[in-house]
Scaffold this motif. Sequence first.
Motif, PDB file in Angstrom:
ATOM      1  N   UNK A 139       0.708  -1.293  -0.039  1.00  0.00           N
ATOM      2  CA  UNK A 139      -0.068   0.106   0.023  1.00  0.00           C
ATOM      3  C   UNK A 139       0.797   1.327  -0.134  1.00  0.00           C
ATOM      4  N   UNK A 140       1.569   1.479   1.120  1.00  0.00           N
ATOM      5  CA  UNK A 140       2.549   2.806   1.210  1.00  0.00           C
ATOM      6  C   UNK A 140       3.519   2.592   1.824  1.00  0.00           C
ATOM      7  N   UNK A 141       4.660   3.477   1.942  1.00  0.00           N
ATOM      8  CA  UNK A 141       5.495   3.843   3.029  1.00  0.00           C
ATOM      9  C   UNK A 141       5.381   5.345   3.430  1.00  0.00           C
ATOM     10  N   UNK A 172       3.716  10.782   2.257  1.00  0.00           N
ATOM     11  CA  UNK A 172       3.121   9.209   2.102  1.00  0.00           C
ATOM     12  C   UNK A 172       3.715   9.030   0.470  1.00  0.00           C
ATOM     13  N   UNK A 173       4.354   7.913   0.288  1.00  0.00           N
ATOM     14  CA  UNK A 173       4.530   7.154  -1.014  1.00  0.00           C
ATOM     15  C   UNK A 173       3.656   6.119  -1.065  1.00  0.00           C
ATOM     16  N   UNK A 174       2.793   6.108  -1.929  1.00  0.00           N
ATOM     17  CA  UNK A 174       1.702   5.111  -2.114  1.00  0.00           C
ATOM     18  C   UNK A 174       1.773   4.364  -3.467  1.00  0.00           C
ATOM     19  N   UNK A 182      -4.088   6.085   3.084  1.00  0.00           N
ATOM     20  CA  UNK A 182      -3.964   7.239   3.991  1.00  0.00           C
ATOM     21  C   UNK A 182      -3.765   8.435   2.828  1.00  0.00           C
ATOM     22  N   UNK A 183      -3.041   8.239   1.710  1.00  0.00           N
ATOM     23  CA  UNK A 183      -2.758   9.397   0.739  1.00  0.00           C
ATOM     24  C   UNK A 183      -3.912  10.051   0.332  1.00  0.00           C
ATOM     25  N   UNK A 237       3.166   0.249   4.959  1.00  0.00           N
ATOM     26  CA  UNK A 237       1.600  -0.347   5.335  1.00  0.00           C
ATOM     27  C   UNK A 237       1.068   0.058   6.540  1.00  0.00           C
ATOM     28  N   UNK A 238       1.388   1.041   7.270  1.00  0.00           N
ATOM     29  CA  UNK A 238       0.943   1.428   8.489  1.00  0.00           C
ATOM     30  C   UNK A 238       1.031   0.164   9.652  1.00  0.00           C
ATOM     31  N   UNK A 239       1.853  -0.967   9.165  1.00  0.00           N
ATOM     32  CA  UNK A 239       1.982  -1.817  10.373  1.00  0.00           C
ATOM     33  C   UNK A 239       3.153  -2.315  10.930  1.00  0.00           C
TER      34      UNK A 239
END
Length: 283
Positions: A139-141, A172-174, A182-183, A237-239
Amino acid sequence: MHHKISTICIVTKASHEEAAALGKKLLGWFAARNVQGIICENGTEQWADTRKSIQCDLVLVLGGDGTLLSVARHLVGREVPLVGINMGKVGFLAEIPSDAWEERLQAVLDGNIQFRRRLALACTVTRGDEIVCSGVAANDFVLNRGALARVVRLDLSVNGSPMGEVRADGIIVATPSGSTGYAISAGGPLVHPDMDAYSVTPVCAFLRSLYPMVLPGEHIFSAAVRSADADLFLTQDGQEGVLLQTDDVVSISKAQGGLLYAEFDDNSYYNKLLTRGFIRENC
């Protein structure tokens, strides 16, 4: 891309009784159709051991988008397709409804769906001459500040070309799949999942010194940490996350191989945008 299914790995949401019960039911359902399967609970040693050398034709995730993302990171570049039965809330990625799984999974076995390759991201953190951290994201960093309400300073570049310093709460890099997470809440663009591109979105940039961008997948986005007075974290990924230090350089680009997601014809990307509230009728 079509994909014949003869073996399957079912991964259930951690500590979720309903997902565990459905997983056992699905094992029997697949067995009756000559598909061999195993079942693992996400976050357990069994799943950690299985994913190291996973050998199956499909990974089926029972849970919400968070569980699917947790599983997906371990499948980047593995050529193993992924599909999710939604037992969470939004279900943008885990798109099979929990009350309509049989029809959808039969379509998977019959070869009546497509598995499409989606872009994933790879990241390294360089400290001096050493790579101290690396990973992938479905998903994202996100580079985000810690508990103190202070902006962070980052020197940005793309393919080595300087883009100047930005002061913001974070970046946010998505991936295209992550652009609906989040982006978009931070004002980022929606990026179609078929695109070989990713987005860069600032979080509360001071004086709006950086606007959201969409970069080609092959380009390398870098952010050098210039803050010395505020904690800064990099999360996947928020994790999962790591604490960054001043002068660390975070480099992000397309991950080799990407991910294979199931796509159902009657649940197109545009339909999902409409039904999940990303597009509002008569607005």
